[in-house]
Motif scaffolding. Structure first.
Motif, PDB file in Angstrom:
ATOM      1  N   TRP A  80       0.827  -1.207   0.000  1.00 18.10           N
ATOM      2  CA  TRP A  80       0.000   0.000   0.000  1.00 18.10           C
ATOM      3  C   TRP A  80       0.864   1.262   0.000  1.00 18.10           C
ATOM      4  O   TRP A  80       0.468   2.287  -0.575  1.00 18.10           O
ATOM      5  CB  TRP A  80      -0.933   0.001   1.211  1.00 18.10           C
ATOM      6  N   THR A  81       2.025   1.202   0.612  1.00 16.78           N
ATOM      7  CA  THR A  81       2.933   2.354   0.549  1.00 16.78           C
ATOM      8  C   THR A  81       3.354   2.618  -0.885  1.00 16.78           C
ATOM      9  O   THR A  81       3.419   3.776  -1.328  1.00 16.78           O
ATOM     10  CB  THR A  81       4.165   2.087   1.432  1.00 16.78           C
ATOM     11  N   LEU A  82       3.636   1.573  -1.626  1.00 13.27           N
ATOM     12  CA  LEU A  82       3.996   1.729  -3.031  1.00 13.27           C
ATOM     13  C   LEU A  82       2.826   2.275  -3.845  1.00 13.27           C
ATOM     14  O   LEU A  82       3.021   3.109  -4.747  1.00 13.27           O
ATOM     15  CB  LEU A  82       4.454   0.380  -3.586  1.00 13.27           C
ATOM     16  N   VAL A  83       1.614   1.835  -3.527  1.00 17.51           N
ATOM     17  CA  VAL A  83       0.431   2.349  -4.237  1.00 17.51           C
ATOM     18  C   VAL A  83       0.267   3.847  -4.006  1.00 17.51           C
ATOM     19  O   VAL A  83       0.029   4.628  -4.949  1.00 17.51           O
ATOM     20  CB  VAL A  83      -0.828   1.578  -3.784  1.00 17.51           C
TER      21      VAL A  83
ATOM     22  N   LEU B 287      -0.037   9.726   3.193  1.00 18.72           N
ATOM     23  CA  LEU B 287      -0.456   8.361   3.502  1.00 18.72           C
ATOM     24  C   LEU B 287       0.675   7.360   3.273  1.00 18.72           C
ATOM     25  O   LEU B 287       0.818   6.385   4.025  1.00 18.72           O
ATOM     26  CB  LEU B 287      -1.664   7.977   2.649  1.00 18.72           C
ATOM     27  N   ALA B 288       1.482   7.590   2.233  1.00 22.26           N
ATOM     28  CA  ALA B 288       2.612   6.697   1.984  1.00 22.26           C
ATOM     29  C   ALA B 288       3.625   6.756   3.126  1.00 22.26           C
ATOM     30  O   ALA B 288       4.242   5.750   3.475  1.00 22.26           O
ATOM     31  CB  ALA B 288       3.281   7.068   0.661  1.00 22.26           C
ATOM     32  N   LEU B 289       3.792   7.916   3.735  1.00 20.78           N
ATOM     33  CA  LEU B 289       4.747   8.046   4.834  1.00 20.78           C
ATOM     34  C   LEU B 289       4.215   7.464   6.133  1.00 20.78           C
ATOM     35  O   LEU B 289       4.989   6.965   6.957  1.00 20.78           O
ATOM     36  CB  LEU B 289       5.092   9.525   5.037  1.00 20.78           C
ATOM     37  N   HIS B 290       2.908   7.508   6.344  1.00 22.36           N
ATOM     38  CA  HIS B 290       2.334   7.022   7.600  1.00 22.36           C
ATOM     39  C   HIS B 290       1.953   5.551   7.535  1.00 22.36           C
ATOM     40  O   HIS B 290       2.119   4.823   8.516  1.00 22.36           O
ATOM     41  CB  HIS B 290       1.094   7.846   7.981  1.00 22.36           C
ATOM     42  N   GLY B 291       1.401   5.112   6.412  1.00 26.03           N
ATOM     43  CA  GLY B 291       1.024   3.716   6.298  1.00 26.03           C
ATOM     44  C   GLY B 291      -0.155   3.322   7.160  1.00 26.03           C
ATOM     45  O   GLY B 291      -0.115   2.302   7.837  1.00 26.03           O
ATOM     46  N   ASN B 292      -1.242   4.097   7.162  1.00 28.97           N
ATOM     47  CA  ASN B 292      -2.404   3.812   7.995  1.00 28.97           C
ATOM     48  C   ASN B 292      -3.421   2.978   7.223  1.00 28.97           C
ATOM     49  O   ASN B 292      -3.417   2.952   5.989  1.00 28.97           O
ATOM     50  CB  ASN B 292      -3.049   5.121   8.460  1.00 28.97           C
ATOM     51  N   ARG B 293      -4.334   2.344   7.977  1.00 27.53           N
ATOM     52  CA  ARG B 293      -5.324   1.468   7.346  1.00 27.53           C
ATOM     53  C   ARG B 293      -6.733   1.644   7.916  1.00 27.53           C
ATOM     54  O   ARG B 293      -7.684   1.174   7.310  1.00 27.53           O
ATOM     55  CB  ARG B 293      -4.910   0.009   7.493  1.00 27.53           C
ATOM     56  N   THR B 294      -6.909   2.291   9.062  1.00 27.15           N
ATOM     57  CA  THR B 294      -8.240   2.487   9.624  1.00 27.15           C
ATOM     58  C   THR B 294      -8.817   3.811   9.121  1.00 27.15           C
ATOM     59  O   THR B 294      -8.138   4.620   8.482  1.00 27.15           O
ATOM     60  CB  THR B 294      -8.173   2.494  11.154  1.00 27.15           C
ATOM     61  N   TRP B 295     -10.110   4.033   9.435  1.00 28.90           N
ATOM     62  CA  TRP B 295     -10.739   5.286   9.020  1.00 28.90           C
ATOM     63  C   TRP B 295     -10.047   6.488   9.666  1.00 28.90           C
ATOM     64  O   TRP B 295      -9.755   7.479   8.987  1.00 28.90           O
ATOM     65  CB  TRP B 295     -12.224   5.270   9.398  1.00 28.90           C
ATOM     66  N   ALA B 296      -9.784   6.398  10.963  1.00 28.44           N
ATOM     67  CA  ALA B 296      -9.093   7.496  11.637  1.00 28.44           C
ATOM     68  C   ALA B 296      -7.683   7.675  11.076  1.00 28.44           C
ATOM     69  O   ALA B 296      -7.206   8.798  10.898  1.00 28.44           O
ATOM     70  CB  ALA B 296      -9.037   7.240  13.144  1.00 28.44           C
TER      71      ALA B 296
ATOM     72  N   ALA C  88     -10.111   5.778  -0.199  1.00 20.22           N
ATOM     73  CA  ALA C  88      -9.094   6.793  -0.483  1.00 20.22           C
ATOM     74  C   ALA C  88      -8.461   6.572  -1.849  1.00 20.22           C
ATOM     75  O   ALA C  88      -8.231   7.532  -2.608  1.00 20.22           O
ATOM     76  CB  ALA C  88      -8.025   6.767   0.617  1.00 20.22           C
ATOM     77  N   ALA C  89      -8.181   5.322  -2.195  1.00 19.37           N
ATOM     78  CA  ALA C  89      -7.599   5.043  -3.507  1.00 19.37           C
ATOM     79  C   ALA C  89      -8.579   5.375  -4.631  1.00 19.37           C
ATOM     80  O   ALA C  89      -8.177   5.880  -5.687  1.00 19.37           O
ATOM     81  CB  ALA C  89      -7.183   3.577  -3.583  1.00 19.37           C
ATOM     82  N   SER C  90      -9.866   5.120  -4.416  1.00 21.03           N
ATOM     83  CA  SER C  90     -10.853   5.456  -5.444  1.00 21.03           C
ATOM     84  C   SER C  90     -10.971   6.964  -5.643  1.00 21.03           C
ATOM     85  O   SER C  90     -11.144   7.444  -6.775  1.00 21.03           O
ATOM     86  CB  SER C  90     -12.215   4.868  -5.067  1.00 21.03           C
ATOM     87  N   ALA C  91     -10.858   7.727  -4.561  1.00 20.07           N
ATOM     88  CA  ALA C  91     -10.893   9.192  -4.695  1.00 20.07           C
ATOM     89  C   ALA C  91      -9.691   9.691  -5.487  1.00 20.07           C
ATOM     90  O   ALA C  91      -9.823  10.560  -6.362  1.00 20.07           O
ATOM     91  CB  ALA C  91     -10.939   9.833  -3.317  1.00 20.07           C
ATOM     92  N   ALA C  92      -8.501   9.156  -5.188  1.00 18.90           N
ATOM     93  CA  ALA C  92      -7.313   9.561  -5.939  1.00 18.90           C
ATOM     94  C   ALA C  92      -7.419   9.153  -7.399  1.00 18.90           C
ATOM     95  O   ALA C  92      -7.039   9.916  -8.313  1.00 18.90           O
ATOM     96  CB  ALA C  92      -6.064   8.948  -5.303  1.00 18.90           C
ATOM     97  N   ALA C  93      -7.931   7.949  -7.665  1.00 24.19           N
ATOM     98  CA  ALA C  93      -8.107   7.510  -9.048  1.00 24.19           C
ATOM     99  C   ALA C  93      -9.118   8.382  -9.785  1.00 24.19           C
ATOM    100  O   ALA C  93      -8.950   8.665 -10.988  1.00 24.19           O
ATOM    101  CB  ALA C  93      -8.549   6.048  -9.080  1.00 24.19           C
TER     102      ALA C  93
END
Length: 585
Positions: free
Chosen positions: A155-158, A192-201, A468-473
């Motif tokens: 996910w960091t790479l994405v 997001l790439a620097l933090h690497g989070n996965r929850t909504w918060a 989040a990925a869908s918004a960026a796409a």
């Protein structure tokens, strides 16, 4: 002989001289009664010796003083313990990162390169230079993460690849609004790439978390460089001398070769940025922004905030009937609305328009905005329903999936109805920036609802990152399709079918619309392009700040110069700010 002293008896006590008229009396104690030792020794009990009022007081004063309560003055209380300073809140302690590793020389060099490129390239506009500046900043973050022992995750790479792809939009498109959305989204993906989070918060806070490292990144770099300078003081001087010698050689011999050959001078002038003394404050500001941004990214990569540790407690679970009844009523309302829409679709719009008294375009425009808000509110209803959903067992999970799944399916039909209404409105009045923007938002909301439905079947662990990925796409696709070019293309096609064309609206479009507007016949073509051509002539950006859309527009206008006739353009509605261009063309 006894060791205990003998106690004198009564017979041996001394006596006073006898007198026939005075009987003998026992001797009085030498200590007065009122001076006892507090009960620790012999003597009478202490008497209550309350102060007596003086004899000179009147009776009224004595009575008033006697009836007043006696004030007792207790001993002074012990001094209060010093108040301990209040610590940070628990959530801040939970998300606090670990101490970062020391900054590496490679990290600082990459950050310094980012600052130099920012000062040299970003002062002339946005284009390919934004991507060029972002690359060394990403390298600095990579070195800092490597020093901290962090591994590269999928996910960091994405997030990293997506952020760099979004920064290509300014290099491809001239329109300012897709460029702004792309830059903001790229910053969020980079964080997001620097933090690497996965929850909504974590996803929501991590997308802005890099802003919190702007100050700490500078302090981290300063302390690390000072420690390394004390250890390896002798290594810095040769490096500085080598850099200065290389710069001096480049300047001297570059100036000589430029003065010796005009072609080389043109090449060198095109490649190197135009820097003047007057731009000094602006370039210095850009240098500081680039350095602070790169150091903040590196500091975040070395020790990110743990936003995933934020605990969001679910709401109190409701009973099945209390929870499901409002949602079932809402589903019935959606079903009734969709049934009316199907009746209109099969029965035709003429009957509906005759009954409502609305025109064709008014019916489409009025419904679209309400349906857009309905879609947004459905997402809020789903979030609240999941927070207070019953969580007793399998039956409760089946109930939640059934009710919310039905609501999502009905909402998708509402999304389709809203897009159909927008299509009808565009056919009647043409496509504009606002209309294509809200239609894109409606499409993305429909995609989010599909993701929620999939999460109800497959599990919701991946849902925050997928949204989040869908918004960026969506932002990336919105920039790649060239919205200004699509607006111009649709209106040109509509002109061929209906003969209607709003030439004045094209004056506000960007250079991305030039290829589509170039296909119009004269005088519509020249009158539609006169405003864009005037803005392109006023701009003189270097190659790294020029987008592909601007380059193509200038090439088209050079191959086919405009033939502007003022009287014809005034008939078409093109006038006002473009009056100065009529004389020129």
């Amino acid at each position: 002989m006894s060791d205990t002293p003998s106690r004198p008896s009564k017979q041996s006590a001394p006596s006073t001289p006898s007198n026939s008229s005075t009987p003998s009396a026992p001797s009085a104690p030498s200590t007065p009664p009122e001076q006892s030792d507090g009960g620790n020794g012999p003597g009478p009990a202490p008497q209550d010796t309350a102060p007596q009022p003086p004899a000179t007081m009147s009776y009224r004063e004595q009575h008033s003083r006697a009836t007043q309560p006696q004030r007792h003055h207790p001993w002074p209380p012990p001094p209060a313990a010093p108040r301990q300073p209040a610590g940070p809140p628990k959530w801040l302690t939970d998300v606090r990162p670990e101490p970062p590793a020391r900054i590496r020389p490679a990290t600082f060099v990459a950050a310094l390169a980012t600052a130099l490129l920012s000062a040299l390239l970003l002062g002339d506009g946005l284009g390919l230079n934004l991507l060029v500046v972002a690359v060394p900043a990403a390298v600095a973050a990579y070195f800092a993460a490597q020093a901290a022992g962090r591994r590269l995750r999928p996910w960091t790479l994405v997030w990293a690849v997506g952020g760099l792809a979004l920064l290509a939009i300014p290099a491809l498109r001239d329109a300012g609004w897709p460029t702004f959305l792309a830059c903001i989204s790229a910053l969020a993906l980079g964080s997001l790439a620097l933090h690497g989070n996965r929850t909504w918060a974590g996803v929501l806070a991590g997308s802005l978390g890099i802003c919190g490292s702007l100050g700490s990144g500078t302090a981290w770099a300063w302390h690390g460089l000072r420690e390394r300078a004390e250890v390896s003081r002798g290594r810095w001087a040769p490096m500085v001398r080598t850099t200065l010698v290389a710069v001096v050689l480049l300047i001297v011999f570059g100036a000589l070769f430029a003065s010796a050959d005009a072609a080389f001078a043109d090449l060198l002038g095109g490649l190197s940025p135009d820097v003047s003394v007057a731009d000094g404050p602006w370039r210095t500001f850009l240098f500081a922004v680039g350095l602070l941004g790169a150091l903040a990214a590196a500091r975040t990569a070395a020790a990110p905030m743990r936003w995933d540790r934020l605990e969001i407690r679910p709401g109190r679970a409701r009973g099945r009937a209390e929870w499901a009844l409002p949602l079932v009523v809402l589903n019935l309302l959606f079903a009734a609305f969709i049934a009316v829409q199907l009746a209109v679709l099969f029965g035709g719009y003429d009957k509906v328009l005759s009954e409502t008294g609305l025109s064709y375009a008014e019916y489409a425009r009025q419904g679209f905005w309400q349906l857009l808000w309905a879609t947004l509110l459905v997402l809020l209803v789903i979030a609240l329903a999941l927070r207070f959903a019953p969580r007793g067992g399998d039956r409760d999970r089946t109930l939640v999936r059934s009710v919310l799944g039905t609501l999502c399916v009905l909402t998708l039909v509402v999304v389709a109805s809203a897009l159909r209404r927008m299509d009808l409105y565009v056919d009647a009045y043409g496509l504009t920036r606002l209309r294509i923007s809200v239609a894109a938002v409606e499409l993305w909301l429909g995609l989010v609802i599909v993701l929620i439905m999939a999460a109800g079947v497959l599990g919701s662990r991946w849902l925050p990152r997928a949204v989040a990925a869908s918004a960026a796409a969506a932002v990336l696709a919105f920039g790649l399709i060239s919205p200004d070019g699509l607006v111009a293309q649709q209106n040109v096609a509509r002109y061929g079918d209906t003969g209607k064309l709003d030439v004045h609206y094209f004056q506000d479009l960007s250079a991305d619309a030039v290829p589509a507007l170039d296909t119009l016949p004269e005088p519509q073509r020249s009158c539609a392009l006169v405003g864009i051509a005037g803005r392109l002539e006023d701009r003189n950006e270097p190659w790294y700040a020029t987008s592909l859309g601007v380059a193509r527009a200038r090439e088209i206008l050079e191959d086919r110069p405009l033939k502007v006739v003022e009287s014809e353009c005034r008939k078409l509605g093109t006038y006002g700010d473009q009056r100065g261009f009529y004389d020129e063309y």
